[in-house]
Every structure is written in structure tokens, then in C-alpha cells.
Design a protein around this motif. Structure first.
Motif, PDB file in Angstrom:
ATOM      1  N   LYS A  63      34.648  54.377  96.224  1.00 17.57           N
ATOM      2  CA  LYS A  63      33.443  54.539  95.278  1.00 17.57           C
ATOM      3  C   LYS A  63      33.939  54.022  93.805  1.00 17.57           C
ATOM      4  N   ARG A  64      32.803  53.685  93.056  1.00 16.93           N
ATOM      5  CA  ARG A  64      33.042  53.594  91.664  1.00 16.93           C
ATOM      6  C   ARG A  64      31.624  53.756  91.140  1.00 16.93           C
ATOM      7  N   ARG A  65      31.562  53.963  89.712  1.00 11.50           N
ATOM      8  CA  ARG A  65      30.309  54.238  89.103  1.00 11.50           C
ATOM      9  C   ARG A  65      30.124  53.119  88.206  1.00 11.50           C
ATOM     10  N   PHE A  66      28.814  52.457  88.090  1.00  9.26           N
ATOM     11  CA  PHE A  66      28.383  51.465  86.971  1.00  9.26           C
ATOM     12  C   PHE A  66      27.784  52.034  85.856  1.00  9.26           C
ATOM     13  N   LEU A  67      28.306  52.193  84.777  1.00  5.93           N
ATOM     14  CA  LEU A  67      27.797  52.828  83.649  1.00  5.93           C
ATOM     15  C   LEU A  67      27.058  52.378  82.586  1.00  5.93           C
ATOM     16  N   PRO A  68      25.917  52.624  82.188  1.00  2.77           N
ATOM     17  CA  PRO A  68      24.877  51.837  81.276  1.00  2.77           C
ATOM     18  C   PRO A  68      25.562  51.656  80.062  1.00  2.77           C
ATOM     19  N   ASN A  69      25.421  50.506  79.415  1.00  2.00           N
ATOM     20  CA  ASN A  69      26.154  50.235  77.944  1.00  2.00           C
ATOM     21  C   ASN A  69      25.241  51.002  76.723  1.00  2.00           C
ATOM     22  N   LEU A  70      25.464  52.118  76.751  1.00  4.98           N
ATOM     23  CA  LEU A  70      24.635  53.060  75.824  1.00  4.98           C
ATOM     24  C   LEU A  70      25.424  53.254  74.263  1.00  4.98           C
ATOM     25  N   CYS A  71      24.565  52.999  73.528  1.00  2.00           N
ATOM     26  CA  CYS A  71      24.670  52.968  72.006  1.00  2.00           C
ATOM     27  C   CYS A  71      23.899  54.205  71.400  1.00  2.00           C
ATOM     28  N   ALA A  72      24.693  54.803  70.367  1.00  2.00           N
ATOM     29  CA  ALA A  72      23.679  55.977  69.681  1.00  2.00           C
ATOM     30  C   ALA A  72      23.251  54.932  68.372  1.00  2.00           C
ATOM     31  N   VAL A  73      21.961  54.913  68.125  1.00  2.00           N
ATOM     32  CA  VAL A  73      21.374  54.155  67.309  1.00  2.00           C
ATOM     33  C   VAL A  73      20.513  54.795  66.326  1.00  2.00           C
ATOM     34  N   THR A  74      20.223  54.399  65.004  1.00  2.00           N
ATOM     35  CA  THR A  74      19.175  54.969  64.123  1.00  2.00           C
ATOM     36  C   THR A  74      18.079  53.995  64.176  1.00  2.00           C
ATOM     37  N   LEU A  75      16.818  54.495  64.585  1.00  2.00           N
ATOM     38  CA  LEU A  75      15.536  53.343  64.811  1.00  2.00           C
ATOM     39  C   LEU A  75      14.800  53.923  63.628  1.00  2.00           C
ATOM     40  N   ILE A  76      14.123  52.917  62.974  1.00  2.00           N
ATOM     41  CA  ILE A  76      12.984  53.573  61.987  1.00  2.00           C
ATOM     42  C   ILE A  76      11.727  53.391  62.432  1.00  2.00           C
ATOM     43  N   SER A  77      10.837  54.334  62.459  1.00  2.00           N
ATOM     44  CA  SER A  77       9.416  54.251  62.590  1.00  2.00           C
ATOM     45  C   SER A  77       8.448  53.934  61.605  1.00  2.00           C
ATOM     46  N   ASP A  78       7.873  52.691  61.433  1.00  2.00           N
ATOM     47  CA  ASP A  78       7.206  52.465  60.335  1.00  2.00           C
ATOM     48  C   ASP A  78       6.073  53.422  60.220  1.00  2.00           C
ATOM     49  N   THR A  79       5.401  53.938  61.190  1.00  2.10           N
ATOM     50  CA  THR A  79       3.931  54.776  61.206  1.00  2.10           C
ATOM     51  C   THR A  79       4.491  56.167  60.695  1.00  2.10           C
ATOM     52  N   LEU A  80       5.640  56.745  61.151  1.00  5.00           N
ATOM     53  CA  LEU A  80       6.079  57.981  60.917  1.00  5.00           C
ATOM     54  C   LEU A  80       6.664  58.056  59.546  1.00  5.00           C
ATOM     55  N   GLY A  81       7.309  56.820  59.241  1.00  6.38           N
ATOM     56  CA  GLY A  81       8.117  56.730  57.849  1.00  6.38           C
ATOM     57  C   GLY A  81       9.194  57.666  57.716  1.00  6.38           C
ATOM     58  N   GLN A  82       9.890  57.607  59.107  1.00  9.45           N
ATOM     59  CA  GLN A  82      11.332  58.282  59.266  1.00  9.45           C
ATOM     60  C   GLN A  82      12.187  57.674  60.051  1.00  9.45           C
ATOM     61  N   SER A  83      13.366  57.882  60.105  1.00 13.38           N
ATOM     62  CA  SER A  83      14.317  57.454  61.076  1.00 13.38           C
ATOM     63  C   SER A  83      14.559  58.388  62.015  1.00 13.38           C
ATOM     64  N   VAL A  84      15.011  57.621  63.530  1.00 15.48           N
ATOM     65  CA  VAL A  84      15.104  58.772  64.427  1.00 15.48           C
ATOM     66  C   VAL A  84      16.302  58.223  65.368  1.00 15.48           C
ATOM     67  N   ARG A  85      17.130  59.178  65.581  1.00 19.50           N
ATOM     68  CA  ARG A  85      18.492  58.826  66.338  1.00 19.50           C
ATOM     69  C   ARG A  85      18.406  58.965  67.829  1.00 19.50           C
ATOM     70  N   LEU A  86      18.427  57.821  68.423  1.00 20.72           N
ATOM     71  CA  LEU A  86      18.250  57.935  69.969  1.00 20.72           C
ATOM     72  C   LEU A  86      19.634  57.264  70.495  1.00 20.72           C
ATOM     73  N   ARG A  87      20.008  57.568  71.835  1.00 22.26           N
ATOM     74  CA  ARG A  87      20.810  57.024  72.473  1.00 22.26           C
ATOM     75  C   ARG A  87      20.257  56.267  73.689  1.00 22.26           C
TER      76      ARG A  87
END
Length: 99
Positions: free
Chosen positions: A26-50
Motif C-alpha cells: 500500500k502507498r498514498r498519493f498526496l496532493p501537491n498542496l501549497c500555502a498561498v496568499t490570494l487577493i480578493s479584489d471585491t473584498l480588498g483583502q488578502s486570504v491565506r489558503l492551502r
């Protein structure tokens, strides 16, 4: 923290390592996750997502975080992303009424 993309819902998959002698372990295939900060133009703020690298490409292709969330379905989003989608929709509706 779960190994799940907050925007696309990609998660860990399970499979087998198969040796030359056809032994299977057995083995596991892990997704290629990145912690990024995306900017919402409507809200005018940045959001940190994985998110996965594939989701990051999709966000860029669709024209930013706001456009991606507007086109995505609720069931594949994380609770944080659902809340963000609702906030963006509410703010956009307020801006449309004011204009």
C-alpha cells in the motif's frame, strides 16, 4: 490539518507500489498542496489558503480568486472557502445596488 485542497477538494488517494516481482504494498498519493496568499479584489483583502498547485493554475486561468469562487460549486469548497464565497457575493450585490 487534512491534506485536502480548500478550493478543488483534491485529497489523498490510495494505491499500490508494484515491484518487478509483482509484489504489492500500500502507498498514498498526496496532493501537491501549497500555502498561498490570494487577493480578493471585491473584498480588498488578502486570504491565506492551502490549495493544490493545479487549483492555483485554475484560479489564475479563471481571472482571480473572485471569479474562481463565483464559478465553483459549494460542495467541493472547504467551509472557509464557502464563507469567503458568500462574503464576495454579498459585497458584489451591494456594489451592484449602489451603482
Amino acid at each position: 490539518m487534512a491534506r485536502r485542497c480548500e478550493l478543488t477538494g483534491k485529497a489523498v488517494l490510495v494505491g499500490n507500489n508494484v515491484s518487478h516481482a509483482n509484489n504489492k504494498t500500500k502507498r498514498r498519493f498526496l496532493p501537491n498542496l501549497c500555502a498561498v496568499t490570494l487577493i480578493s479584489d471585491t473584498l480588498g483583502q488578502s486570504v491565506r489558503l492551502r490549495i493544490s498547485a493545479n487549483a492555483l493554475r485554475s484560479v489564475e486561468h479563471r481571472g482571480g480568486l473572485d471569479a474562481f469562487l463565483a464559478k465553483s460549486s459549494e460542495d467541493e469548497l472547504s467551509p472557509r472557502a464557502r464563507l469567503l464565497k458568500k462574503q464576495i457575493a454579498k459585497k458584489a450585490a451591494e456594489a451592484a445596488v449602489a451603482a
